[in-house]
Design a protein around this motif. Structure first.
Motif, PDB file in Angstrom:
ATOM      1  N   TYR A 133       0.839  -1.084  -0.337  1.00  0.00           N
ATOM      2  CA  TYR A 133       0.000   0.279   0.019  1.00  0.00           C
ATOM      3  C   TYR A 133       0.731   0.912   0.064  1.00  0.00           C
ATOM      4  N   PHE A 134       0.145   2.158  -0.733  1.00  0.00           N
ATOM      5  CA  PHE A 134       1.294   3.679  -0.623  1.00  0.00           C
ATOM      6  C   PHE A 134      -0.369   5.040   0.625  1.00  0.00           C
ATOM      7  N   THR A 135      -0.167   4.545   1.173  1.00  0.00           N
ATOM      8  CA  THR A 135      -1.258   5.900   1.914  1.00  0.00           C
ATOM      9  C   THR A 135      -0.508   7.120   2.562  1.00  0.00           C
ATOM     10  N   ILE A 136      -1.477   8.042   2.796  1.00  0.00           N
ATOM     11  CA  ILE A 136      -0.954   9.398   3.043  1.00  0.00           C
ATOM     12  C   ILE A 136      -2.207   9.928   4.110  1.00  0.00           C
ATOM     13  N   TYR A 137      -1.324   9.866   5.755  1.00  0.00           N
ATOM     14  CA  TYR A 137      -2.081   9.905   6.743  1.00  0.00           C
ATOM     15  C   TYR A 137      -1.672  10.887   7.596  1.00  0.00           C
ATOM     16  N   THR A 138      -2.822  11.572   7.959  1.00  0.00           N
ATOM     17  CA  THR A 138      -2.633  12.994   8.649  1.00  0.00           C
ATOM     18  C   THR A 138      -1.666  13.006  10.017  1.00  0.00           C
ATOM     19  N   CYS A 139      -0.907  13.895  10.537  1.00  0.00           N
ATOM     20  CA  CYS A 139      -0.274  13.916  11.346  1.00  0.00           C
ATOM     21  C   CYS A 139      -0.609  15.054  11.859  1.00  0.00           C
ATOM     22  N   ASN A 140      -0.875  15.370  12.837  1.00  0.00           N
ATOM     23  CA  ASN A 140      -0.723  16.273  13.911  1.00  0.00           C
ATOM     24  C   ASN A 140       0.662  16.937  14.737  1.00  0.00           C
ATOM     25  N   PHE A 141       1.134  17.924  13.866  1.00  0.00           N
ATOM     26  CA  PHE A 141       2.492  18.453  14.161  1.00  0.00           C
ATOM     27  C   PHE A 141       3.002  19.303  15.985  1.00  0.00           C
ATOM     28  N   ASP A 142       3.039  18.570  16.510  1.00  0.00           N
ATOM     29  CA  ASP A 142       3.307  19.887  17.421  1.00  0.00           C
ATOM     30  C   ASP A 142       4.955  20.593  17.596  1.00  0.00           C
TER      31      ASP A 142
END
Length: 878
Positions: A619-628
């Protein structure tokens, strides 16, 4: 002394003579008596042998006998030594089954499994011992210790009868076989003595039961054979099956199906030995030898061994071979070997191992013995371990029951009319619930661990369905489906474990590449996702140790239940797929399998509740990531790949985090980040089970140090150095500080635009704002210093310079005015005081500004870098 010595010698001679006499009682002219019971396999209640005298076995004993089974019963009664008062009371006995034996030492007995199944028409030597004082029982088979156990033996006062071949005169258990050397001693024989008896090195007579004793034989055959002849069948030799007139390749195929070979004589004596099998047979003047040069002219190849042979080691007739490319096969002649056309018909002597066990697969039998057969050479036929036979009647091969005289199936005449291999038979009686019609059956000599090709030849079972052809007829790659579906299987329903708990599903995530976009806060991952589970409704065929060979076909995958996993923290709806890119395999974790003899193909059945299924896909997936970004550029980010089971709620399906794994195989250092710890943790998916792959990202701060901190420190240093400029050059000091502040403001703007817009301050913002404020304070101090400087009348010409002010100590050059007559004017002490007070203020402000700015800088850096020393990427080691 001499008389005593002579008496001792005479006593010893008498003992030896008695021993020799007793040892020879059971044979006639050096031969041993053999009893044959029910040779035809029929069950009779009046075929037996009885010992003519009652016996008593009150203490230790050893019972030994030699037996040979012709037809296996469900239970074959070999010998029973029974209490005359009650035959059911504490018997001493031996019952033989196909795969086990049952021994009783005097009431106590159990079933004992055998290392290997017994075979028909093979002699076995059996012994059992009872040590009453020590309470030990032992069982030997062919000299090997099979059982050794401690038993509390009761005192045996019974007077007993001895019966062989019957179990209390019950016909279903009557023995079909042979017996010899039945003896019983009042002592426990040593292991060495039992070995000697097994190897036919001695023929000791028993003192309780003697094979030469008063036996009464009823309806049994009795003959005498030599000891070598009796013991020869223990080690099976070569058996020759004469084949009728066939073309060379047909003869080779049939002989290979019989698991045999043709001789290639190297001497004329060997030629004569091979020819003798066909003496007096009118149709077999021509006999094949086992070599040909069809592939390469002049290179003689043995099709049975696969080895090329040296013509000089073959007994060719003079001037032979002479057929060139037209004659490529070899005939046996009285004058030697000669080459001939392979398409001509000739007989052949197929040599195979005597006593090989044949298996008839494709039938459904309650008793395993009913599947097995012996090969009979003349005429060629197959005799079953049970009641079945396979023989040729006129031109038709018939499988029938010899006891009930029922024809089970017939084989239609074929081009190679022999029942060897996997063939279609016509049923005449019910087989596996099928009453008539055609049915595939396999008659094969292949042993466990081998596969039968359709032509009857054998290959290693590991070569079955290994993606390359190994059988000559290429049938080893046929019918390679792995999964067996029960009739009530439903692909929409998840499996339910026997414990009725939720089905655990293990996941394995193997990440190949990671890419992070800080401005959009997105994590792009290329990874392989494997899901593994157990389906106890299924069974699997022929699992290999190499998992890639256990790949399930797309047709069967479409019928399977598979877990669906959703990718939660993505911008769109994404989940696992099962398409041509997905690979479904079965892991062979449990090596125990059940052979299925009812299947015409050799099949090893593995259980579904111990051997897991697995599906894998890239799979190739783009995940969201909440950066601090509070600690930017020394921040450590934790991004997550949230995987959630969407096939069913957590009451039915859960992630097995203990068996789940995650690995990263890509580059350790990316452009902006270094890859830290990667781990799995359980997620909170509500009613659905969730697992999270945690990816730790440590900011690589080298770029920020080079482009933000070092330039800002440089500008701050330049601004601070302006405090050491001469106070009188106010424009230079202020312009230098303002220029540094403008550059820092521009740098601040550039850094802000390269990062996501946040409502909170980042560490880099604090640093740059501090630098700007510090320069602002430097400018303020410059202004205060300038305001406290006295520039006199404000003339800045060189003819009227300002007072010289040193940077270390501020001093004012005193000027005394001179009147017209050249005398010094009277001093104005009030003006002089003001000037001195002003000079002291300027000195104080300059020193205060230097110390204050430096102290603020040090204090801020201690707090700033001390804060970063904890839970930041500044001190993270990876």
């Amino acid at each position: 002394m001499r008389r005593l010595f002579l008496l001792s010698l005479l006593s010893l001679a008498a003992i030896l003579l008695t021993h020799i006499t007793n040892a020879q009682k059971g044979n006639c002219g050096g031969k041993v008596k053999v009893l044959t019971l029910n040779r035809d396999g029929a069950q009779r209640g009046n075929t037996l042998a009885e010992y003519g005298e009652p016996i008593a076995v009150r203490g230790d004993y050893t019972l030994c006998l030699r037996f040979n089974i012709i037809v296996f019963r469900l239970l074959t009664a070999v010998i029973y030594i029974l209490d005359q008062k009650d035959y059911d009371e504490l018997p001493i006995s031996l019952d033989v089954y196909f795969e086990k034996i049952r021994t009783k030492y005097g009431g106590y007995g159990r079933f004992y499994p055998l290392p290997n199944n017994l075979a028909t028409n093979k002699w076995y030597f059996y012994c059992q011992t009872r040590n009453s004082s020590g309470g030990e029982g032992r069982v030997y088979l062919d000299g090997e210790l099979l059982v050794q156990e401690t038993i509390a033996f009761a005192t045996d006062e019974a007077v007993r009868d001895t019966i062989m071949g019957q179990d209390e005169y019950m016909p279903p258990y009557s023995m079909s076989g042979q017996l010899s050397q039945v003896n019983m001693w009042r002592r426990v024989l040593s292991h060495e003595e039992i070995l000697s008896l097994t190897r036919c090195e001695v023929d000791l007579e028993g003192d309780i039961i003697s094979w030469s004793g008063p036996w009464k034989v009823y309806n049994a055959e009795e003959k005498y054979v030599s000891m070598p002849e009796l013991c020869q069948s223990v080690n099976r030799g070569r058996m020759t099956v004469p084949l009728p007139s066939l073309r060379y390749h047909d003869s080779v195929q049939l002989c290979r199906g019989l698991r045999g070979y043709f001789d290639v004589p190297a001497t004329m004596a060997a030629v004569y030995e091979s020819k003798k099998f066909f003496e007096g047979v009118s149709d077999c003047a021509r006999v094949w030898a086992g070599a040909d040069d069809e592939a390469v002219e002049g290179v003689w190849h043995n099709p049975f061994t696969g080895v090329n042979m040296d013509p000089s080691e073959m007994a060719f007739k003079i001037h032979n071979p002479d057929g060139d490319k037209y004659q490529n096969c070899i005939l046996l002649r009285d004058s030697g070997l000669l080459d001939t056309d392979c398409k001509k018909h000739s007989c052949a002597a197929c040599h195979t191992t005597a006593g090989s066990t044949w298996t008839l697969r494709g039938t459904c039998e309650e008793e395993e013995r009913m599947y097995y057969f012996d090969l009979v050479a003349l005429p060629m036929s197959f005799r079953g371990y049970g009641e079945y036979r396979v023989r040729k009647v006129e031109d038709t091969w018939v499988w029938y029951n010899s006891v009930t005289n029922t024809t089970m199936a017939t084989l239609s005449p074929l081009s190679l009319n022999y029942p060897v291999g996997r063939l279609t038979w016509d049923l005449k009686a019910e087989v596996c619930g099928q009453e008539g019609g055609q049915r595939m059956l396999t008659l094969s000599p292949c042993v466990p661990g081998e596969f039968t090709c359709d032509d009857g030849s054998c290959i290693a079972f590991s070569k079955r369905c290994d993606l390359k052809f190994d059988c000559k007829d290429k049938t080893d790659e046929s019918f390679c489906d792995i999964v067996n579906f029960p009739g009530d299987y439903r692909s929409r329903l998840p499996p339910r474990p026997a414990s009725d708990e939720a089905l655990p599903i293990a996941v394995s995530v193997s990440m190949d590449t990671l890419n992070i976009d800080t401005t959009t806060m997105l994590l792009s991952v290329s990874y392989n996702l494997r899901m593994t589970w157990l389906d106890n409704r299924l069974t699997y065929n022929n699992l290999k140790p190499l998992t890639r060979l256990n790949t399930v076909s797309q047709e069967q995958v479409a019928q399977l239940w598979r877990p669906q996993v959703g990718f939660i923290n993505t911008d769109d709806i994404q989940q696992t797929k099962v398409d041509e890119d997905a690979v479904t395999t079965v892991f062979r974790q449990h090596k125990v399998y059940t052979p299925n003899l009812a299947n015409p193909y050799e099949v090893e059945i593995y259980r579904g509740d111990t051997n897991p299924l697995s599906t894998s896909r890239k799979y190739f997936t783009i995940y969201t990531c909440n950066f601090d970004l509070v600690l930017y550029p020394f921040d450590i980010q934790k991004c997550y790949l949230r995987l959630q089971i969407i096939s069913a709620s957590s009451e039915y399906l859960v992630f097995n985090i203990n068996d789940s794994t995650v690995n990263y195989f890509g580059e350790k250092f990316l452009v902006e980040y270094g890859i830290g710890k990667i781990d799995l943790k359980e997620g909170d998916g509500g009613q659905y089970s969730e697992i999270q792959v945690q990816v730790e990202l440590i900011r690589r701060y080298g770029f920020a140090m080079l482009n933000i901190y070092i330039p800002s420190v440089t500008l701050l240093t330049i601004s601070y150095v302006t405090l050491y400029f001469r106070p009188t050059i106010f424009e230079v000091r202020v312009m230098t500080a303002l220029t540094a502040q403008l550059v820092l403001a521009t740098l601040f703007t550039q850094v802000s635009t390269s990062l996501p817009k946040t409502s909170y301050f980042k560490m880099v913002d604090i640093w740059l704002l501090f630098c700007i404020l510090l320069i602002f304070f430097i400018i303020i101090f410059h202004t205060i210093i300038d305001l406290n400087l006295d520039y006199g009348d404000g003339s800045f010409t060189s003819s009227n310079p300002l007072p010289k002010i040193s940077t270390g100590s501020i001093g004012v050059t005193r000027v005394s005015p001179i009147n017209a007559d050249g005398k010094e004017e009277k001093k104005d002490y009030k003006e002089m005081f003001k000037l001195a007070f002003s000079a002291n203020d300027v000195k104080f402000y300059i020193i205060f500004s230097k110390c204050t700015i430096f102290t603020i800088f040090l204090l801020f850096n201690a707090i700033y870098w001390g804060t970063l020393a904890k839970d930041s990427g500044l001190v993270y080691y990876y």
